[in-house]
Design a protein around this motif. Sequence first.
Motif, PDB file in Angstrom:
ATOM      1  N   TRP A 162       0.819  -1.215   0.000  1.00 25.95           N
ATOM      2  CA  TRP A 162       0.000   0.000   0.000  1.00 25.95           C
ATOM      3  C   TRP A 162       0.849   1.259   0.000  1.00 25.95           C
ATOM      4  O   TRP A 162       0.537   2.240  -0.673  1.00 25.95           O
ATOM      5  N   PHE A 163       1.958   1.224   0.762  1.00 30.11           N
ATOM      6  CA  PHE A 163       2.792   2.415   0.835  1.00 30.11           C
ATOM      7  C   PHE A 163       3.606   2.592  -0.443  1.00 30.11           C
ATOM      8  O   PHE A 163       3.888   3.717  -0.862  1.00 30.11           O
ATOM      9  N   ALA A 164       3.946   1.489  -1.068  1.00 30.29           N
ATOM     10  CA  ALA A 164       4.601   1.578  -2.369  1.00 30.29           C
ATOM     11  C   ALA A 164       3.659   2.223  -3.379  1.00 30.29           C
ATOM     12  O   ALA A 164       4.083   3.025  -4.222  1.00 30.29           O
ATOM     13  N   SER A 165       2.368   1.921  -3.287  1.00 27.05           N
ATOM     14  CA  SER A 165       1.376   2.523  -4.181  1.00 27.05           C
ATOM     15  C   SER A 165       1.323   4.033  -3.993  1.00 27.05           C
ATOM     16  O   SER A 165       1.338   4.801  -4.963  1.00 27.05           O
ATOM     17  N   VAL A 166       1.238   4.455  -2.742  1.00 25.55           N
ATOM     18  CA  VAL A 166       1.195   5.889  -2.444  1.00 25.55           C
ATOM     19  C   VAL A 166       2.437   6.579  -2.985  1.00 25.55           C
ATOM     20  O   VAL A 166       2.361   7.606  -3.666  1.00 25.55           O
ATOM     21  N   SER A 167       3.594   6.016  -2.682  1.00 29.52           N
ATOM     22  CA  SER A 167       4.856   6.615  -3.096  1.00 29.52           C
ATOM     23  C   SER A 167       4.975   6.680  -4.607  1.00 29.52           C
ATOM     24  O   SER A 167       5.380   7.707  -5.169  1.00 29.52           O
ATOM     25  N   LEU A 168       4.600   5.583  -5.268  1.00 27.32           N
ATOM     26  CA  LEU A 168       4.708   5.523  -6.727  1.00 27.32           C
ATOM     27  C   LEU A 168       3.820   6.571  -7.381  1.00 27.32           C
ATOM     28  O   LEU A 168       4.223   7.247  -8.324  1.00 27.32           O
ATOM     29  N   SER A 169       2.609   6.743  -6.863  1.00 25.96           N
ATOM     30  CA  SER A 169       1.663   7.689  -7.458  1.00 25.96           C
ATOM     31  C   SER A 169       2.131   9.130  -7.366  1.00 25.96           C
ATOM     32  O   SER A 169       1.852   9.941  -8.242  1.00 25.96           O
ATOM     33  N   LEU A 170       2.833   9.452  -6.296  1.00 26.86           N
ATOM     34  CA  LEU A 170       3.237  10.834  -6.092  1.00 26.86           C
ATOM     35  C   LEU A 170       4.399  11.263  -6.994  1.00 26.86           C
ATOM     36  O   LEU A 170       4.545  12.441  -7.303  1.00 26.86           O
ATOM     37  N   ILE A 171       5.201  10.319  -7.427  1.00 22.25           N
ATOM     38  CA  ILE A 171       6.411  10.678  -8.176  1.00 22.25           C
ATOM     39  C   ILE A 171       6.102  11.482  -9.434  1.00 22.25           C
ATOM     40  O   ILE A 171       6.638  12.586  -9.621  1.00 22.25           O
ATOM     41  N   PRO A 172       5.246  10.988 -10.353  1.00 21.77           N
ATOM     42  CA  PRO A 172       5.001  11.785 -11.567  1.00 21.77           C
ATOM     43  C   PRO A 172       4.329  13.118 -11.277  1.00 21.77           C
ATOM     44  O   PRO A 172       4.586  14.105 -11.978  1.00 21.77           O
ATOM     45  N   LEU A 173       3.486  13.172 -10.258  1.00 21.35           N
ATOM     46  CA  LEU A 173       2.820  14.436  -9.931  1.00 21.35           C
ATOM     47  C   LEU A 173       3.821  15.478  -9.462  1.00 21.35           C
ATOM     48  O   LEU A 173       3.808  16.631  -9.908  1.00 21.35           O
ATOM     49  N   MET A 174       4.690  15.087  -8.559  1.00 22.24           N
ATOM     50  CA  MET A 174       5.650  16.038  -8.018  1.00 22.24           C
ATOM     51  C   MET A 174       6.669  16.462  -9.070  1.00 22.24           C
ATOM     52  O   MET A 174       7.167  17.590  -9.047  1.00 22.24           O
ATOM     53  N   ARG A 175       6.920  15.588 -10.028  1.00 25.84           N
ATOM     54  CA  ARG A 175       7.826  15.957 -11.120  1.00 25.84           C
ATOM     55  C   ARG A 175       7.138  16.865 -12.133  1.00 25.84           C
ATOM     56  O   ARG A 175       7.810  17.491 -12.952  1.00 25.84           O
ATOM     57  N   ASN A 176       5.808  16.938 -12.065  1.00 23.57           N
ATOM     58  CA  ASN A 176       5.060  17.799 -12.973  1.00 23.57           C
ATOM     59  C   ASN A 176       4.508  19.035 -12.273  1.00 23.57           C
ATOM     60  O   ASN A 176       3.541  19.639 -12.729  1.00 23.57           O
ATOM     61  N   GLY A 177       5.127  19.408 -11.162  1.00 25.60           N
ATOM     62  CA  GLY A 177       4.816  20.690 -10.551  1.00 25.60           C
ATOM     63  C   GLY A 177       3.876  20.668  -9.372  1.00 25.60           C
ATOM     64  O   GLY A 177       3.644  21.712  -8.750  1.00 25.60           O
ATOM     65  N   TYR A 178       3.315  19.492  -9.042  1.00 29.85           N
ATOM     66  CA  TYR A 178       2.448  19.424  -7.866  1.00 29.85           C
ATOM     67  C   TYR A 178       3.301  19.419  -6.608  1.00 29.85           C
ATOM     68  O   TYR A 178       4.396  18.869  -6.594  1.00 29.85           O
TER      69      TYR A 178
END
Length: 323
Positions: A162-178
Amino acid sequence: MAHHWLSKSVLLPLYLSLAACSAPQDVVASTGDEAVSDSVSAPASSSASLPSAMPDDADPALWVIKDEDTTIYLFGTIHILKPGMSWFDEAVKDSFYASDELVIEMVKPDPSVMAKLVGELAIDKTGISLRDKLSAEDRTDFEAAMTRLSVPVAAFDPLDPWFASVSLSLIPLMRNGYDADQGVEDELLSHAKARAIKVSGLETPEQQLGFFDNLAEDVQIRFLNFTVDTIDDVTTGMEQMVAEWANANVDALGELMNAGLEDKIIYDTLLVNRNITWAKWVEQRMEQPGTVFLAVGAGHLAGESSLQALLAQKGVAVERIEY
């Protein structure tokens, strides 16, 4: 915990229950038979409606519940945004300044406290690496996704699925300015601090992390597999989700946010059961005088299992504020 996305994601433990579920319906429909057999139907997309454009001035939906001596403003939030979006104005600002208390899903603890809690709940204790828990096909897909994101394939091996899911999801968002520090709650908390009003949470950090951690491992793995399958669509889905939120398109927002919760266990755990608990909280709070600004994730305020719908079943009237 040295990775930037991990340190951010511990402060957004339930982010994935909204953002990763904004994938297109055809992606959701392609999940494996095991998940489908334990599923509930996601809302059907309306062929007549087109995705909203991002407005210059965001006016998210706002509701009010009131009786002779109690008022609760109900506001849907997005937990992570790009810097610079203007939404704290007009009726939202007026309602907030009319309130003497802010209530959000969870008040963030000190980072060291949260880090300790994450270490206790989000790190695998079995000694089996994350990738070794996946089937051969799922492992291949997972490693391919990690490689596309330029993350070492073994980076999440110590984590629960579950925590891998959370972490994985955030990576592209934070790299795109979120920015995880630019969510709606962060701005509300800043204004609450400036006004020195009471701030409280509906849930504790232990509860929020526990919603995921208490899921059976096979359910967590299904969630991780869904995240892997839709990782390339996360940023596009998030952009559309924020646009619908900014335009107060509640139904469209609900469809996007809840589309990925096709697994009944996850749907009930992350959405329905929490809304039931919060509806009871609202009922009890209405018995006390005062004015409260209640801000929860926007996905909780849309669809047939929304907080408003559950309150209506209890005879509590919730009125939309048009502005």
